[in-house]
Design an enzyme around this catalytic site. Structure first.
Site, PDB file in Angstrom:
ATOM      1  N   LYS A   1       0.815  -1.208   0.000  1.00  0.00           N
ATOM      2  CA  LYS A   1       0.000   0.000   0.000  1.00  0.00           C
ATOM      3  C   LYS A   1       0.854   1.266   0.000  1.00  0.00           C
ATOM      4  O   LYS A   1       0.694   2.141  -0.864  1.00  0.00           O
ATOM      5  CB  LYS A   1      -0.840  -0.054   1.277  1.00  0.00           C
ATOM      6  CG  LYS A   1      -1.870   0.956   1.453  1.00  0.00           C
ATOM      7  CD  LYS A   1      -2.827   0.474   2.544  1.00  0.00           C
ATOM      8  CE  LYS A   1      -2.112   0.083   3.835  1.00  0.00           C
ATOM      9  NZ  LYS A   1      -1.857   1.251   4.686  1.00  0.00           N
ATOM     10  N   THR A   2       1.769   1.327   0.938  1.00  0.00           N
ATOM     11  CA  THR A   2       2.637   2.504   1.017  1.00  0.00           C
ATOM     12  C   THR A   2       3.486   2.607  -0.241  1.00  0.00           C
ATOM     13  O   THR A   2       3.725   3.687  -0.765  1.00  0.00           O
ATOM     14  CB  THR A   2       3.549   2.409   2.249  1.00  0.00           C
ATOM     15  OG1 THR A   2       2.746   2.065   3.376  1.00  0.00           O
ATOM     16  CG2 THR A   2       4.212   3.741   2.526  1.00  0.00           C
TER      17      THR A   2
ATOM     18  N   GLN B   1      -8.624  -3.161   8.776  1.00  0.00           N
ATOM     19  CA  GLN B   1      -7.688  -2.446   9.647  1.00  0.00           C
ATOM     20  C   GLN B   1      -8.280  -1.177  10.225  1.00  0.00           C
ATOM     21  O   GLN B   1      -7.563  -0.273  10.635  1.00  0.00           O
ATOM     22  CB  GLN B   1      -6.403  -2.134   8.880  1.00  0.00           C
ATOM     23  CG  GLN B   1      -5.627  -3.391   8.537  1.00  0.00           C
ATOM     24  CD  GLN B   1      -4.283  -3.070   7.925  1.00  0.00           C
ATOM     25  OE1 GLN B   1      -3.392  -2.570   8.574  1.00  0.00           O
ATOM     26  NE2 GLN B   1      -4.146  -3.367   6.643  1.00  0.00           N
TER      27      GLN B   1
ATOM     28  N   ASP C   1      -4.061   7.998   2.929  1.00  0.00           N
ATOM     29  CA  ASP C   1      -3.712   6.664   3.407  1.00  0.00           C
ATOM     30  C   ASP C   1      -4.670   6.282   4.541  1.00  0.00           C
ATOM     31  O   ASP C   1      -5.208   7.155   5.215  1.00  0.00           O
ATOM     32  CB  ASP C   1      -2.261   6.689   3.921  1.00  0.00           C
ATOM     33  CG  ASP C   1      -1.705   5.287   4.059  1.00  0.00           C
ATOM     34  OD1 ASP C   1      -2.355   4.339   3.582  1.00  0.00           O
ATOM     35  OD2 ASP C   1      -0.617   5.146   4.638  1.00  0.00           O
ATOM     36  N   GLU C   2      -4.874   5.001   4.746  1.00  0.00           N
ATOM     37  CA  GLU C   2      -5.731   4.518   5.846  1.00  0.00           C
ATOM     38  C   GLU C   2      -7.096   5.198   5.826  1.00  0.00           C
ATOM     39  O   GLU C   2      -7.591   5.682   6.839  1.00  0.00           O
ATOM     40  CB  GLU C   2      -5.065   4.781   7.204  1.00  0.00           C
ATOM     41  CG  GLU C   2      -3.622   4.358   7.300  1.00  0.00           C
ATOM     42  CD  GLU C   2      -3.428   2.868   7.425  1.00  0.00           C
ATOM     43  OE1 GLU C   2      -4.413   2.112   7.314  1.00  0.00           O
ATOM     44  OE2 GLU C   2      -2.262   2.455   7.611  1.00  0.00           O
TER      45      GLU C   2
ATOM     46  N   ARG D   1       1.968  -7.038  11.236  1.00  0.00           N
ATOM     47  CA  ARG D   1       3.142  -6.163  11.187  1.00  0.00           C
ATOM     48  C   ARG D   1       4.416  -6.953  10.957  1.00  0.00           C
ATOM     49  O   ARG D   1       5.455  -6.405  10.604  1.00  0.00           O
ATOM     50  CB  ARG D   1       3.323  -5.379  12.512  1.00  0.00           C
ATOM     51  CG  ARG D   1       2.256  -4.363  12.907  1.00  0.00           C
ATOM     52  CD  ARG D   1       1.881  -3.439  11.810  1.00  0.00           C
ATOM     53  NE  ARG D   1       0.730  -3.985  11.091  1.00  0.00           N
ATOM     54  CZ  ARG D   1       0.356  -3.573   9.888  1.00  0.00           C
ATOM     55  NH1 ARG D   1       1.026  -2.642   9.275  1.00  0.00           N
ATOM     56  NH2 ARG D   1      -0.686  -4.115   9.289  1.00  0.00           N
TER      57      ARG D   1
END
Length: 677
Positions: free
Chosen positions: A32-33, A249, A218-219, A609
């Site tokens: 994603k990043t 998330q 983002d998010e 993570r």
DNA sequence: GTAGTGCAACTTTTT
DNA sequence: GTTGCACTAC
């Protein structure tokens, strides 16, 4: 030039679709990043000026990480003018330019929770309400909820059967006017007022729409309605909005985040492109399987299954410890063991927990073993009393209307202006509709204050206005602040009032630390101002990545942080600790019964993570409020199939004789050898 | 006006 | 186990 061929097909699609709305549904670890950073690189390659690009994240940590990765990709030079920041930093940026249109001064203060509580308590007192029964925190909570839904005081419709809500509703307008009188805004106002500014002032809206023609969020699953509107407004003109998120998330429901924002994106922007990223590049098969097995127990979610073509990896280690201290010992031991075994550095490890208070045991253990660590969040430093007091001088100087800061500072160091005098000053300032600090200067007009006290009040007023005048002159800050603190006698006061010299010494060092961080702030930002520094402090934005690269900046250290803070980050080796009922899931969610799914998502975030290896731990007993309590294993633990787990039962240590235990405890390496066998 | 004592509540999570 | 607060005695 930026090479698209290193991306998989859906990633490439997301990166190259630059014009028009785009929704990226990205599972954990699906790059994603990477998509966002590559998209920025691609935009630059296409000739989009950097200053037209905006990327928004939720936490400072995530913003810092993204800045760094973009910088690595395209180089520092090409980043100039680009904005990568949190919602709140962006809001402040917009407000600093035009807040005068809303009746605030440009040098407004940002009030944090303790300032907010101070105002609420004051409002309660003024309204003659007994502060016990209706505690200020729940009032604040309600008001914050309304603000997050963009409800102004006059728009709130309280539920009439709810006594607290009625009271909070009455308090809300008073609270807002108190803030305004202090030329201060709180965290929720940052977003609410920015939205108001953009809605009410077409030229302001136009300015920022022109500035940010390409927007990435983002998010996105964590946006609440005010943040949602904020972004919608900015994106309305050019519609080049790319939002990235994952409903699994979503962990900020408690702050009013609405997963609906991501699920309804397609309705809001008909014809938008939707890209799904389901291939996980982060974790091993076993870790991913555990994550999938846990999250599948949530009923209301978009069905998806992450997959990887990496190998299974090692099973997840499950450590069961006797109590929280043993948990910390065992975790740190295993950490050292993994580090030796696989020749890793400390920076490869993270310890993640549900509540910040859990960090303590681990900090102690790490310090005991002389292992370097960084603690993220918790805000410990700026919360310390001496730091706050010193900082409040700077706040008053920067914004003389800031009453909360003024109140803190009036009698520190002791200067003989006590409660009685303060009540009189306060009453007079209210009656004459004049700022509190101004009342100090006009103390001659106030009855009932003795001559010597008047002198002291005036002296204080001279001190503050003198310093304010001095700091209005631009120029170097740190040295002047140091001189100011010396003149105030802050250090002397600390040495005088604290008996324990070691503690006093420590506190003095903390105050000096403010000056140090101010000096490095000035070094990094040419033309830095006092307002700028205080803003960073209030927003808890430590600007970790401004200029220096990771190697220079952070030393090699184990990361300690909450699960919330860990979202969006990854580590080769992760320790997910305290997997117990009433901790994860947290007691609060069990009582209220609503957010159990959110707790599960939090657990999911924690598991995902980890890149190479995951260790989970729990205790049989845990200290709470200084008392030992029995603990049940977390229900989420039972959701992980046993075949993925390797048990290490630390409670069995009980059978080792006391003598032997003593010996082992004394020899860290002996214990490690024992474990390696 | 200040300093010392005792009690209560506290621990979600971030900006 | 801690911290902030309210109360009381100088």
């Amino acid at each position: 030039m930026f090479d698209l061929s290193t991306l998989n097909p859906p990633q490439r699609e997301a990166v190259s679709h630059t014009e028009g709305p785009l929704l990226v549904l990205a599972g954990a670890g699906s790059g994603k990043t990477r998509v966002i950073t590559c998209r920025i690189g691609h935009l630059l390659d296409k000739g989009v000026p950097a200053e037209n690009i905006l990327a928004v994240t939720f936490t400072n940590k995530a913003a810092g990480e993204m800045k760094e990765r973009v910088r690595e990709l395209v180089g520092r030079q090409r980043c100039k003018g680009m904005v990568i920041s949190t919602f709140h930093s962006l809001g402040v940026k917009i407000l600093r330019r035009d807040i005068e249109r809303l009746g605030f001064k440009k040098n407004f203060s940002i009030y944090t929770t303790s300032d907010q509580l101070g105002l609420i308590r004051q409002a309660l007192r003024e309204a003659n309400i007994d502060g016990k029964k209706h505690d200020a925190e729940s009032m604040l909570w309600k008001i914050s909820g309304w603000k997050n839904r963009l409800l102004r005081p006059e728009q709130v419709v309280p539920r009439y059967q709810d006594e607290d809500e009625l009271l909070a509703c009455g308090l809300y307008p008073r609270y807002q006017s108190a803030l305004k009188a202090c030329n201060a805004i709180d965290f929720d106002d940052i977003i609410m007022l920015t939205v108001a500014l953009l809605q009410e002032q077409p030229e302001v809206l136009d300015h920022w729409q022109e500035r940010f023609r390409y927007i990435m969020v983002d998010e996105y699953q964590d946006t609440n309605s005010s943040q949602y509107l904020f972004i919608s407004l900015l994106a309305r003109k050019y519609r080049n909005l790319c939002v990235v998120g994952d409903d699994d998330q979503s962990i900020y429901g408690w702050r009013g985040a609405d997963v609906g924002n991501i699920l309804d994106f397609e309705k809001e922007y008909p014809g938008c492109r939707v890209v799904k990223l389901e291939q996980n590049y982060r974790s091993t098969g076993m870790i991913l399987e555990a994550a999938n097995q846990v999250i599948r127990n949530n009923r209301t979610r978009k069905e998806k299954r992450l997959w990887t073509d990496a190998g299974d990896g090692r099973p997840i280690d499950l450590v069961v410890a006797l109590d929280d201290e043993e948990e910390a010992t065992a975790v740190v031991e295993r950490l050292e063991m993994e580090r030796y075994r696989h020749n890793l550095s400390y920076g490869d490890f993270a310890i993640l927990y549900r509540t910040n208070s859990q960090s303590r045991a681990f900090e102690e253990q790490l310090r005991f073993e002389s292992i370097p660590y960084v603690l993220i969040g918790g805000m410990q430093f700026y919360e310390r009393k001496e730091v706050k007091d010193a900082l409040c001088y700077l706040k008053v100087i920067d914004n003389p209307l800031d009453e909360q800061a003024l109140l803190r500072v009036v009698n520190f160091p002791r200067r003989g202006i006590g409660d009685g005098t303060m009540v009189k000053l306060n009453q007079w300032s209210l009656a004459n509709d004049c700022p509190l600090l101004e009342a100090f200067g006009r103390v001659a007009e106030i009855d009932g204050i003795t001559e010597p006290t008047r002198e002291k009040v005036l002296a204080f007023h001279r001190l503050i206005s003198g310093a304010a005048a001095e700091f209005r002159q631009r120029g170097e800050l740190a040295g002047r602040v140091k001189a100011l603190f010396d003149r105030l006698g802050i250090e002397d006061e600390l040495y005088r009032t604290i008996e324990e010299p070691a503690i006093a010494r420590r506190k003095v060092e903390n105050v000096e630390q403010i000056i140090n961080s101010m000096a490095s702030f000035e070094e990094r930002i040419p033309g830095a101002t006092l307002s700028g520094f205080l803003e960073k402090v209030s927003l808890m934005d430590e600007d970790r990545f401004s200029g220096k690269d990771k190697k220079e900046h952070g030393r090699d250290a184990v990361t300690l942080m909450s699960l919330h803070a860990s979202k969006g980050l990854e580590f080769p080796y992760v320790f997910l600790v305290g997997l117990e009922e009433e901790l994860l899931p947290h007691r609060k969610s069990l009582d209220e019964g609503v957010s159990l799914d959110e707790e599960r998502r939090l657990c999911y975030v924690g598991i995902t993570r980890a890149r190479q290896h995951l260790t989970i731990s729990r205790c049989v007993h845990r200290k709470k409020y200084g008392k030992l309590q029995e603990r049940e294993p977390s229900r989420f633990l039972a959701e992980i199939p046993e075949r993925l787990l390797q048990l290490h039962d630390g409670t069995a240590k009980k059978t080792v004789s006391a003598e032997e235990q003593e010996k082992l405890a004394g020899d860290f390496f002996a214990r490690m050898r024992a474990m390696l066998e």
